[in-house]
Motif scaffolding. Structure first.
Motif, short mmCIF file in Angstrom:
data_model
loop_
_atom_site.label_atom_id
_atom_site.label_comp_id
_atom_site.label_asym_id
_atom_site.label_seq_id
_atom_site.Cartn_x
_atom_site.Cartn_y
_atom_site.Cartn_z
N ASP A 293 35.18 43.89 48.58
CA ASP A 293 35.01 44.64 47.21
C ASP A 293 34.82 43.36 46.02
N VAL A 294 35.92 42.47 46.25
CA VAL A 294 35.69 41.35 45.13
C VAL A 294 34.24 40.84 45.27
N LYS A 295 33.69 40.79 46.39
CA LYS A 295 32.46 40.11 46.26
C LYS A 295 31.13 41.19 45.90
N LYS A 296 31.62 42.39 46.31
CA LYS A 296 30.64 43.65 45.69
C LYS A 296 30.62 43.56 44.22
N TYR A 297 31.98 43.38 43.57
CA TYR A 297 31.83 43.76 42.10
C TYR A 297 31.12 42.39 41.41
N GLY A 298 31.73 41.09 41.98
CA GLY A 298 31.11 40.04 41.53
C GLY A 298 29.35 39.85 41.41
N ASP A 299 29.01 40.33 42.57
CA ASP A 299 27.71 40.44 42.71
C ASP A 299 26.87 41.21 41.68
N ILE A 300 27.60 42.56 41.45
CA ILE A 300 27.15 43.60 40.60
C ILE A 300 27.18 42.97 39.10
N SER B 252 40.31 46.92 41.32
CA SER B 252 40.20 47.81 42.18
C SER B 252 41.53 47.90 43.04
N TRP B 253 41.73 48.78 43.97
CA TRP B 253 42.75 48.99 44.71
C TRP B 253 44.08 49.02 43.77
N ASP B 254 43.99 50.02 42.75
CA ASP B 254 45.33 50.11 41.90
C ASP B 254 45.40 48.93 41.29
N GLN B 255 44.39 48.09 40.86
CA GLN B 255 44.48 46.96 40.05
C GLN B 255 45.17 45.72 40.90
N GLU B 256 45.17 46.09 42.11
CA GLU B 256 46.03 44.90 42.82
C GLU B 256 44.80 43.69 43.05
N VAL B 257 43.49 44.06 43.20
CA VAL B 257 42.49 43.14 43.55
C VAL B 257 41.64 43.14 42.29
N GLU C 271 38.75 35.36 41.67
CA GLU C 271 39.38 36.59 42.45
C GLU C 271 40.93 36.56 42.37
N LEU C 272 41.57 37.56 41.76
CA LEU C 272 42.92 37.88 41.70
C LEU C 272 43.47 38.52 43.18
N ARG C 273 44.24 37.92 44.00
CA ARG C 273 44.37 38.47 45.35
C ARG C 273 45.53 39.65 45.10
N PRO C 274 45.59 40.34 46.04
CA PRO C 274 46.69 41.54 46.15
C PRO C 274 47.98 40.93 45.99
N ILE C 275 49.02 41.84 45.70
CA ILE C 275 50.54 41.43 45.51
C ILE C 275 50.98 41.11 46.95
N LYS C 276 51.96 40.22 47.04
CA LYS C 276 52.41 39.90 48.33
C LYS C 276 53.06 41.04 49.08
N ALA C 277 52.78 41.24 50.56
CA ALA C 277 53.10 42.12 51.32
C ALA C 277 54.40 42.69 51.24
N ALA C 278 55.65 41.56 51.03
CA ALA C 278 56.76 41.76 51.17
C ALA C 278 57.31 42.76 49.96
N TYR C 279 56.52 42.84 48.93
CA TYR C 279 56.92 43.26 47.62
C TYR C 279 56.67 44.89 47.92
N HIS C 280 55.68 45.39 48.77
CA HIS C 280 55.42 46.71 48.94
C HIS C 280 56.49 47.25 49.87
#
Length: 507
Positions: free
Chosen positions: A443-450, A307-312, A335-344
């Motif tokens: 969203d990570v918790k939501k999809y994991g629970d689903i 989700s979140w453009d494959q960042e999460v 959970e694969l966390r989003p890419i570091k904010a500095a890269y954005h």
């Protein structure tokens, strides 16, 4: 940097460039682009990428972790170029202090001139490195213009001497997760999935439906009651994969469905030995589940939801094992966390470098110059000391860790057995310490629970089709899915999960 995209040929497995008219790039291209940005703005990230993909002296033969939702080779190419650029800057800064030393023999005036030249050379090296980095970001790593402009990320692999045809083919074969086999290093096998969140495991007895726990005292059966249909681990794993794929990928209600879903079965095994195993693409898949030895392989049903453009990315790994009349269910959530904010920050850069931008870079180079000059002087002064320590460490005595309980000493510098497994993926190196947004955590918790809910329902369906009792399984799953704060009838509050209290607290 003029040769950033000067390649006239395409290597095997290269990602196709994004057409300028494609508008908003896809999620895979977006993640790859941001990781390439990280290679230029984050020296630690670039060094880690090179170490994991190509390796240094002792890690040359280590496998590359599978890449899910991004392309490794463009990121590796940019990391190599950024590392070379920083090495050139560092070399120039380390050489420049010798200028005032040499001129000091010509008198005080020459010494002052030498110090000025030293500081100017340090500033020039820092300024040029920062300006080239800015040019690379603006020209090659911004979002491509929809009108077909020259600037923007196109997914190509930069030219570098280390990226030979053979090396690119090797990385392409090893990063492909569709082979069904992953060689891992370390304790946890799920390399590339990110950060571990929770795990659950429980056994249930495989009794006939409506039967008690104890077996009957004789061979009589109730009239009309069907017998139990035995099954194997492979049968229940295959059933859940087929049904889960049909349910989650085809399930849609008023246009609402789970996007960026991947369901696959993969074997995980270590790669420790004297000889490097063959590539996962060429290795035959193991056939026996539940083998218990150091070279064992285990098969898991891997479900990934991006989700979140494959960042999460939420990942759920399920393993089922049948032992006698007992079914053991094992579930791990990552959970694969989003890419570091500095890269954005690359998306906030201007479309072209203006004179004011150059002046700003020059001013920041002055601030950085002081620290670089002091660091170079300290490095030169302490170099003999570090050289002596390295020479002495070669002949150090064997430590107690190199001795076993019988007192026999193992060779301290011998490496007959090596670990060739992948340690972490490029995407894991670039993930942020935590989520950038509250909804990302949810969203990570939501999809994991689903996913976990759907898997449990399919296991129940499988057991019911074989006339097996599902009451115990339903009770176990209800406890796991609802774990958290439970208030009992006596008024006591029992915490069966993790608990965090306070603003911005996490558990």
């Amino acid at each position: 940097m003029s040769g950033m995209h000067a390649a006239t040929h395409r290597r095997s497995g290269d990602p196709q460039p994004v057409p300028p008219s494609a508008g908003r790039p896809n999620a895979r291209t977006t993640v790859t682009r941001l990781l390439c940005v990280g290679a230029h703005v984050d020296p630690a990230f670039a060094n880690a990428v090179v170490k994991e993909c190509i390796g240094e002296v002792a890690d040359t033969d280590r496998f590359v972790a599978p890449s899910y939702g991004y392309d490794v080779l463009p990121v590796l190419g940019h990391a190599l170029i950024a590392r070379n650029r920083r090495r050139y800057r560092r070399t120039a800064i380390l050489i420049s202090p010798f200028v005032p030393v040499l001129l000091s023999f010509l008198g005080m005036t020459a010494t002052i001139i030498g110090i000025a030249l030293w500081l100017w050379a340090t500033w020039a090296a820092v300024f040029l490195e920062r300006l080239i980095t800015l040019h690379t970001l603006v020209a090659h790593l911004v979002v491509p213009a929809p009108e077909g402009g020259r600037h923007g990320f196109d997914g190509r692999i930069p030219d570098h001497a280390a990226l030979t045809q053979i090396e690119c083919d090797r990385i392409n074969r090893e990063q492909d997760g569709s082979s069904g086999l992953v060689y891992y290093s370390g304790y946890r096998p799920f390399v590339g999935a990110g950060t571990w969140q929770t795990s659950s495991a429980f056994p249930i007895l495989l009794n006939r439906a409506n039967d008690g726990i104890l077996p009957p005292m004789d061979d009589r059966r109730s009239p009309g009651r069907a017998e139990v249909a035995p099954f194997t681990t492979a049968e229940i794993m295959g059933y859940i994969q087929r049904r889960l794929t049909a349910v989650l990928q085809a399930e849609e209600w008023e246009g609402q469905r789970i996007e960026e879903l991947e369901i696959a079965r993969r074997w995980y095994r270590t790669a420790i030995g004297r000889v490097r195993p063959v590539s996962p693409k060429d290795a035959p898949l193991p056939t026996e589940q539940g083998v218990e030895h150091y070279d064992a392989a285990r098969e898991y049903l891997c479900v990934r939801v991006g989700s979140w453009d494959q960042e999460v990315v939420a990942s759920v790994f399920v393993n089922l094992d049948v032992r006698g009349r007992t079914l053991y269910t094992e579930t791990h959530r990552y959970e694969l966390r989003p890419i570091k904010a500095a890269y954005h920050e690359v998306d906030r850069l201007p479309t072209a470098i203006s004179p004011s931008d150059v002046r700003l870079v020059a001013a920041k180079a002055v601030v950085q110059m002081a620290g670089e000059a002091i660091g170079a002087a300290v490095t030169i002064c302490t170099f003999p000391y570090h050289l002596l320590l390295r020479a002495l460490s070669r002949n150090r005595p064997v430590s107690p860790r190199d001795q076993n309980e019988f007192g026999a000493e193992f060779p301290a510098r011998r490496a007959d057995v090596l670990d060739y497994g992948a340690r972490r993926s490029v995407r894991e190196i670039g993930q942020a310490p935590g989520a950038h947004h509250f909804f990302q955590d949810m969203d990570v918790k939501k999809y994991g629970d689903i996913v976990q809910k759907r898997v449990s329902e399919l296991v129940i369906d499988f057991l019911e089709e074989r006339n097996l009792d599902t009451g115990e399984y339903r009770a176990r799953q209800a406890t796991i899915l609802n774990q958290g704060i439970i208030q009992t009838g006596s008024g006591r509050i029992v915490n069966t999960g993790r608990l965090a209290v306070g603003e911005n607290a996490s558990a």
